[in-house]
Scaffold this active site. Structure first.
Site, PDB file in Angstrom:
ATOM      1  N   CYS A 179       0.764  -1.160  -0.033  1.00 31.88           N
ATOM      2  CA  CYS A 179       0.111   0.066  -0.047  1.00 31.88           C
ATOM      3  C   CYS A 179       0.683   1.311   0.073  1.00 31.88           C
ATOM      4  O   CYS A 179       2.179   1.058   0.010  1.00 31.88           O
ATOM      5  CB  CYS A 179      -1.031   0.085   1.191  1.00 31.88           C
ATOM      6  SG  CYS A 179       0.038   0.030   2.769  1.00 31.88           S
ATOM      7  N   THR A 180       0.253   2.440   0.101  1.00 33.04           N
ATOM      8  CA  THR A 180       1.333   3.612   0.190  1.00 33.04           C
ATOM      9  C   THR A 180       2.288   3.729   0.971  1.00 33.04           C
ATOM     10  O   THR A 180       3.539   3.991   0.611  1.00 33.04           O
ATOM     11  CB  THR A 180       0.080   4.886   0.023  1.00 33.04           C
ATOM     12  OG1 THR A 180      -0.952   4.845  -0.794  1.00 33.04           O
ATOM     13  CG2 THR A 180       0.801   6.016  -0.181  1.00 33.04           C
TER      14      THR A 180
END
Length: 329
Positions: A179-180
């Site tokens: 994810c980010t």
């Protein structure tokens, strides 16, 4: 980064904060006193934030947090910007610092195995590994790791249903997720482990850490990375990308999107035009009018502190009363 006027920091930590509500106001005051803007989320389960300011201001806020015995050391990711990517400072109280909608999932109990960016390429190049992007569909459109599966979720709360339907037959196979910045993977890997998956991995520090640590010539990342601030996206050098944002739906948009008949600044774009209700469109139009009025008055009201905003409102009310009084004379 030395040439950047402002420092951006992102951090999170799953830690028990039973008194998180009482922490809001003192933390907000520390941020505002040091000219820091952005968003900090507080919940029983911990803290999650992206904030920006001068290096001195950021240092003061981080020192305040990390000298708190209940929080302690934080893993912080730094980047730079020539302009502040946030307009104001918000400290919000939440049920979760990242919404999965599963209160039984606690990353403090168990999470998947962390994989450092330097080792990530080798892992995801293994054909036996299922690679999953845990971000939402509008983020995935901007960029992702080659060969990753897109769950096509519009919110993280949809991820448990996706895992139950699409991954049920892979409990004995290696699963790698990203994810980010790493926070969503804390919960998604914890979810899979609780559901009986045996081999669960996630990228330590997320995409942003990978872009910082892995040279572009060796990268398996394709595209830009969506970020939740006014930069909209960053490239492999963590420099702002070429995307803008639709402030109605928060979708990243290109110059071509802005030439569409469905684009109206602050109101709609080709990605949300058909899905907006009349009420949503009206609210967006009113909000955009306020932004344009603020610009015409050269007043950055959304960048004020709460105290400054209250004082500004009081002054405008007083001015309005005075004008009304003079008209009756």
């Amino acid at each position: 980064m030395s040439s950047d006027a402002y420092t951006i920091v992102a951090f999170y930590k799953f830690v028990s904060l039973p008194d998180f509500e009482e922490r809001r106001q003192p933390l907000l005051e520390v941020c505002e006193e040091n000219g820091v803007k952005g968003t900090i989320l507080l919940a029983h389960e911990g803290i999650n934030s992206t904030i920006a300011g001068t290096s001195e201001g950021i240092k003061a806020v981080l020192e305040y947090l990390q000298t708190d015995p209940a929080i302690g050391p934080l893993q912080v990711k730094f980047s730079g910007a020539s302009e502040l990517p946030f307009y104001r400072m918000k400290v919000r109280l939440k049920k979760e610092i990242v919404r999965l909608g599963r209160p039984d999932i606690n990353p403090s109990d168990q999470v998947g195995e962390y994989v450092e960016p330097e080792e990530w390429n080798e892992l995801i190049s293994d054909p036996n590994v299922t690679l999953i992007d845990t971000r939402n569909d509008y983020e995935v459109e901007i960029g992702m790791f080659k060969g990753a599966q897109n769950p096509n979720t519009k919110s993280f709360r949809e991820f448990p249903e996706y895992a139950e339907k699409e991954l049920a037959d892979k409990k004995d196979q290696p699963i790698a997720m990203f994810c980010t910045g790493g926070i969503r993977c804390e919960k998604s890997t914890s979810l899979l482990l609780k559901n009986g998956f045996k081999k669960v991995y996630h990228l330590n520090g997320g995409i942003l850490n990978y872009l910082e640590k892995v040279d572009a010539s060796e990268s398996l990342w394709d595209g830009d990375c969506f970020v939740f601030d006014n930069r909209v996206t960053v490239d492999h050098q963590l420099e702002p990308g070429e995307y803008d944002m639709c402030h109605a739906c928060r979708h990243a948009i290109t110059e071509e999107d802005k030439r569409s008949e469905h684009y109206r600044e602050g109101v709609s774009c080709p990605h949300c035009y058909d899905s907006l209700t009349d009420a949503q469109r009206e609210r967006a139009e009113q909000r955009q009018k306020q932004v344009e009025i603020s610009k015409s008055l050269d007043r950055k009201h959304i960048g004020m502190t709460e105290a400054e905003r209250a004082a500004w409102r009081d002054a405008k009310l007083a001015e309005k009363r005075n004008n009304k009084g003079s008209q009756t004379l």
